[in-house]
Write a protein that holds these residues in place. Structure first.
Motif, short mmCIF file in Angstrom:
data_model
loop_
_atom_site.label_atom_id
_atom_site.label_comp_id
_atom_site.label_asym_id
_atom_site.label_seq_id
_atom_site.Cartn_x
_atom_site.Cartn_y
_atom_site.Cartn_z
N LEU A 302 0.83 -1.21 0.00
CA LEU A 302 0.00 0.00 0.00
C LEU A 302 0.87 1.26 0.00
CD1 LEU A 302 -2.70 1.38 0.08
CD2 LEU A 302 -2.73 1.14 2.55
N SER A 303 1.91 1.28 0.85
CA SER A 303 2.81 2.43 0.86
C SER A 303 3.43 2.63 -0.51
CB SER A 303 3.93 2.22 1.89
OG SER A 303 3.40 2.33 3.19
N LEU A 304 3.80 1.53 -1.13
CA LEU A 304 4.45 1.60 -2.43
C LEU A 304 3.49 2.15 -3.49
CD1 LEU A 304 7.12 0.86 -3.81
CD2 LEU A 304 6.06 -1.30 -4.48
N LEU A 305 2.27 1.63 -3.51
CA LEU A 305 1.31 2.06 -4.53
C LEU A 305 0.83 3.49 -4.29
CD1 LEU A 305 -0.90 -1.14 -4.99
CD2 LEU A 305 0.82 -0.25 -6.55
N ALA A 306 0.58 3.82 -3.03
CA ALA A 306 -0.02 5.11 -2.73
C ALA A 306 1.01 6.23 -2.73
CB ALA A 306 -0.76 5.06 -1.40
N LYS A 307 2.22 5.92 -2.26
CA LYS A 307 3.22 6.99 -2.11
C LYS A 307 4.47 6.76 -2.94
CE LYS A 307 0.82 8.93 1.28
NZ LYS A 307 0.42 10.29 1.49
N ARG A 308 4.49 5.63 -3.66
CA ARG A 308 5.66 5.28 -4.49
C ARG A 308 6.91 5.05 -3.65
NH1 ARG A 308 1.99 4.40 -7.90
NH2 ARG A 308 1.70 5.68 -9.75
N GLU A 309 6.71 4.63 -2.41
CA GLU A 309 7.84 4.46 -1.48
C GLU A 309 7.43 3.40 -0.47
OE1 GLU A 309 9.93 7.33 1.45
OE2 GLU A 309 9.25 8.53 -0.29
N PRO A 310 8.15 2.28 -0.35
CA PRO A 310 7.69 1.18 0.51
C PRO A 310 7.63 1.54 1.99
CG PRO A 310 9.88 0.72 -0.40
CD PRO A 310 9.38 1.94 -1.09
N GLY A 311 8.39 2.56 2.43
CA GLY A 311 8.39 2.88 3.86
C GLY A 311 7.48 4.04 4.22
#
Lengths: 511, 377
Positions: A302-311
């Motif tokens: 979700l972090s990756l898809l929503a913010k383009r950043e896994p953390g």
């Protein structure tokens, strides 16, 4: 500003809009997508001069026409419903919202209406080239109309290029280019048109599979499948790509919608995506209970898809309602306080102007201006009202995405067996294939729910709640028209399905 | 160029543009008029099929013009859109209802398994052609006779009559205007069909259509006269420089005298309407539609412009005079009107391709053989 608020009236008006929009949405994506497929078929015919392609073109055109008529019928009511059921909306944002609707009429509807008649009746009345041109113009016109209505819809999700005018007490346009080229408008258009092409491809696959199962019109069915599967596969890829963009836009501009879609109550860093889950219906915001009865999570996604950043941190419903200081998020509760000041100062400003007290007016205006970006929140009664229906958003999103993942596999399977020349024998593929169109419709309606239910309680995101946007009507009046349209549209839908299936079973023989 | 136009000019320009679209719609209601003639003029299935297929190639143009009329009013005069649609709820809902059932009828009527049967879809076309146009006339009539609403200080509308707009259909002036529009649409419809159909083998149909032109035109004249005489004599809703609304006697006559070009429009429009009928009935011409159609546009334009210009309220409230709408207090912002004016520069292109396609498609008249093909309406 809001007198005699009748919540049940608002809900009936919403139900009526949902009813007309969802009926409209059964027919429109097929029109959008099929128009291109027909243009391809027609082009192949004009290039090859092969009569078989002409029969095929005419057959799909006939089905297009039946679908188009009912799309028009359900469309006119939508335009005027903004006035009839949402008259405060029409006044308060008409300065911005009316323009794309008028432009849609000028640029798109006349193209469709004019060239539709040529496409259908022009076979021996106009030159071959002009006839083909007309078929393309129908596709261009249909899709141009999607551009403008989606510009209007995107503005409801991200109201850019506007400013509230305290003297007229309405929002006024400041920058047309910002409205038209809003990033949300661009992704909405690309996602809607690509998924419409996907749906049209599924329609052709479904009808053609049925022909293959019945061992009829084999040549036409095989040719249609070949074109549709290639077209559908490309459209699927594009729909997935633009869908990802759309979700990214939502995360950026409508974090509450995203939190509802994910059933995410407490914000998280390294947030995982719930692939499957059962929403806890007893859960309310702030009660400390788990939002899920059961869930399967894919970490970091979700972090990756929503913010383009896994953390990255993804805010949850709780953060957005009550605020989160460490993350510097102002909650709906705090926005409401400021919004109430804005509402109150706007009143004071108007009173002072009326009384001719320019000094008091200037003072009130200054305070209003300071708080005006929260004006919309001033009309909410509880901060929890800012939360859209979670379960509906969550499940609809998952239905859409799962089906969107299934469709390209279906297209690949069809292409493989077409290449192997074994299509007629793979009954295990053809039987479910017949039903693929209906799954496509389900995916489309689910997408509509995600976009529009997820926007609640706002008519215009953050600016105008549906409770203020409504007309001054009694619940009984809106109920009456709700059932009027429900009965009428249902009857017309049944008629449409019967006519369509009959025309399909007659097939292209008579063409 | 457009950037230099001032707010007042743009408001007047946009009322003119909306009125042109509205007036073109009134011409294009020949489709509705034709639909309402179906039961009277067509005796056999073949004749019916000829009529429906002839009208069926134009219905979307009328429909789209109505949609654009709504869209243009929304964009340019949102307060009117909000007040009238949200207030006069039932009259608009019923009008829309008749257009919804029209939209499916051409496509569904002759198809197998259409659930309701051909007769029902023909009835839908009749309802749209009569009730739909009658109510549109009644709604337009309120531009002169006024409505029952008040606006709050935030411009939000409250309708003060329980019939919510349908009361307009009980005012003699509004009804007369509505009936004139219905009968005029029927006259135009018959003329369009005379122009569009090849009558070899259908001589009786041609005779009946010419008769329909005569009877409908003659019945429309008293209603037209009633409307025109009333407009010249009635009190109107004037607004002074401070924005205060009051009843002014012979207001619309004064507007006509103050704007000689409006007199010119009416003076050109009425003879053209008559000329079309005269040519159809006495010269056996099939081109009457072009004369009467142009005449209808000009007369319609006068009727729509007269209550808007020269310090007049185009959407008055007789319940609360000060809530009445003028083209100045109901319009969009200066910025939006400018943007929309740039967009409107495209309208001539639309008119050009509509005209081109119409000519290309109708260069050969509709023949019996055309309606015996597969896939026709």
């Amino acid at each position: 500003m809001v007198e005699n608020l009748d919540l049940s009236m608002v809900n009936w008006a919403r139900a009526q809009f949902a009813l007309t929009a969802m009926y409209h949405w059964i027919f429109v994506p097929l029109t959008l997508g099929l128009s291109w497929l027909i243009a391809f078929f027609h082009t192949i015919y004009v290039r090859t001069g092969n009569e078989e392609w002409k029969r095929l073109t005419r057959f799909w055109m006939k089905l297009f026409g039946i679908n188009f008529a009912i799309g028009v019928a359900t469309g006119i009511i939508l335009e005027f419903e903004f006035g009839t059921n949402w008259s405060n909306y029409s006044w308060m944002v008409g300065d911005i919202f009316g323009a794309p609707l008028a432009i849609e009429g000028i640029f798109a509807f006349f193209l469709e209406a004019t060239f539709f008649a040529v496409m259908f009746f022009g076979w021996d009345r106009v030159s071959r080239r002009f006839h083909l041109f007309s078929t393309w113009m129908v596709a261009v016109g249909s899709n141009l109309s999607a551009v403008w209505i989606l510009v209007a819809n995107a503005w409801m999700q991200l109201p850019v290029g506007q400013e509230f005018n305290p003297d007229t007490a309405r929002f006024e346009m400041q920058n047309f280019a910002e409205v038209v080229f809003s990033p949300v408008a661009v992704t909405k258009f690309t996602h809607t048109t690509s998924s419409s092409m996907l749906l049209a491809a599924l329609f052709v696959i479904s009808v053609s599979s049925w022909f293959l199962l019945k061992k009829r019109h084999l040549l036409m069915a095989r040719r249609s499948i070949l074109v549709a599967a290639v077209f559908g596969l490309l459209a699927s890829g594009f729909a997935a790509f633009t869908g990802d963009e759309a979700a990214f836009e939502v995360a950026m501009h409508q974090p509450m919608k995203l939190a509802a879609i994910e059933g995410l109550y407490q914000g998280e860093t390294k947030a995982g995506l719930v692939a499957l889950g059962v929403i806890n219906q007893a859960k309310t915001v702030g009660d400390g209970r788990d939002g899920f009865l059961f869930k399967v999570k894919i970490p970091y996604l979700l972090s990756l898809l929503a913010k383009r950043e896994p953390g990255a941190f993804v805010p949850g419903i709780h953060d957005l309602v009550y605020g989160n200081r460490t993350r510097d998020i102002m909650g709906a509760a705090a926005k409401m306080e400021r919004g109430k000041i804005a509402v109150d100062r706007l009143d004071a400003y108007k009173e002072a102007r009326k009384a001719g007290d320019e000094q008091a007016a200037a003072a009130a205006l200054a305070e209003f201006t300071e708080h005006k970006q929260y004006l919309g929140y001033g009309f909410l009664t509880r901060p929890e009202e800012a939360v859209p229906p979670v379960a509906l958003s969550f499940y609809s999103f998952r239905v859409m995405v799962m089906l969107g993942t299934l469709f390209p596999l279906v297209f690949l399977a069809y292409l493989y067996f077409a290449w192997k020349d074994r299509l007629e024998r793979v009954t295990w593929l053809l039987v479910p294939g017949v039903f693929m169109f209906f799954l496509g419709l389900v995916a489309h309606e689910a997408g509509w729910i995600v976009a529009e239910v997820g926007r609640q309680p706002w008519a215009i995101q953050g600016l105008l709640p549906v409770t203020v946007a409504r007309s001054n009507l009694t619940t009984g009046t809106v109920q009456t028209t709700f059932f009027m349209f429900l009965v009428l549209f249902t009857v017309l839908l049944i008629a449409e399905i019967r006519i369509m299936t009959r025309q399909i079973s007659i097939g292209p023989e008579g063409e | 160029m457009i950037g230099n136009l001032d707010y007042t000019t743009l408001q007047q320009l946009w009322w003119l543009l909306c009125s042109v679209v509205g007036a073109l719609f009134l011409f294009l209601t020949f489709v509705q008029g034709g639909q309402s003639l179906l039961w009277q003029v067509a005796r056999t299935d073949l004749e019916k099929s000829m009529l429906i297929n002839s009208l069926g190639r134009k219905w979307e143009l009328t429909f789209t013009t109505l949609v654009l009329f709504g869209g243009a009013l929304f964009a340019a005069f949102p307060k009117f859109y909000a007040t009238s649609f949200g207030g006069a709820y039932w009259v608009w809902i019923l009008i829309l209802f008749t257009f919804i059932i029209q939209a499916v009828s051409y496509e569904f009527r002759a198809k197998e398994a259409n659930l309701l049967g051909a007769k029902t879809y023909e009835l839908f076309l009749l309802i749209n052609g009569t009730l739909g146009i009658l109510l549109i006339g009644a709604a337009v009539g309120t531009f002169y006779t006024g409505s029952n609403f008040r606006l709050s200080s935030y411009n939000l509308v409250t309708w003060t009559h329980p019939l919510r707009g349908l009361e307009a259909a009980f005012n003699p002036f509004n009804v007369a205007l509505g009936l004139f529009l219905v009968l005029n649409a029927r006259t135009l419809g018959a003329m369009y069909l005379l122009n569009n159909i090849e009558f070899s083998g259908l001589a009786d149909l041609e005779t009946r259509l010419r008769r329909a032109v005569r009877t409908n035109f003659l019945s429309s004249v008293p209603f037209l006269l009633f409307v025109l005489v009333n407009i010249l004599l009635m009190r109107g809703f004037g607004v002074d420089d401070q924005g205060t609304v009051s009843m002014v006697s012979r207001k619309y006559l004064a507007n006509l005298l103050a704007n000689p070009w409006l007199m010119g429009l009416l003076g050109a429009g009425l003879p053209l309407v008559f000329a079309g009928v005269f040519r159809t009935l006495h010269r056996n011409s099939s081109r009457g539609i072009w004369f009467s159609g142009t005449g209808t546009v000009l007369v319609g334009l006068t009727i729509l412009l007269l209550p808007a210009y020269n310090q007049t309220c185009f959407y008055p409230s007789h319940f609360d005079l000060q809530s009445s709408l003028t083209i100045h207090n109901a319009s969009s912002s200066l910025y939006t009107l400018r943007v929309m004016t740039w967009v409107a520069l495209f309208i001539p292109v639309v008119l050009a391709y509509v005209w081109y396609v119409w000519r290309a498609m109708d260069s050969r008249k509709l023949q019996i053989a055309d309606v015996q093909e597969k896939g026709v309406y």
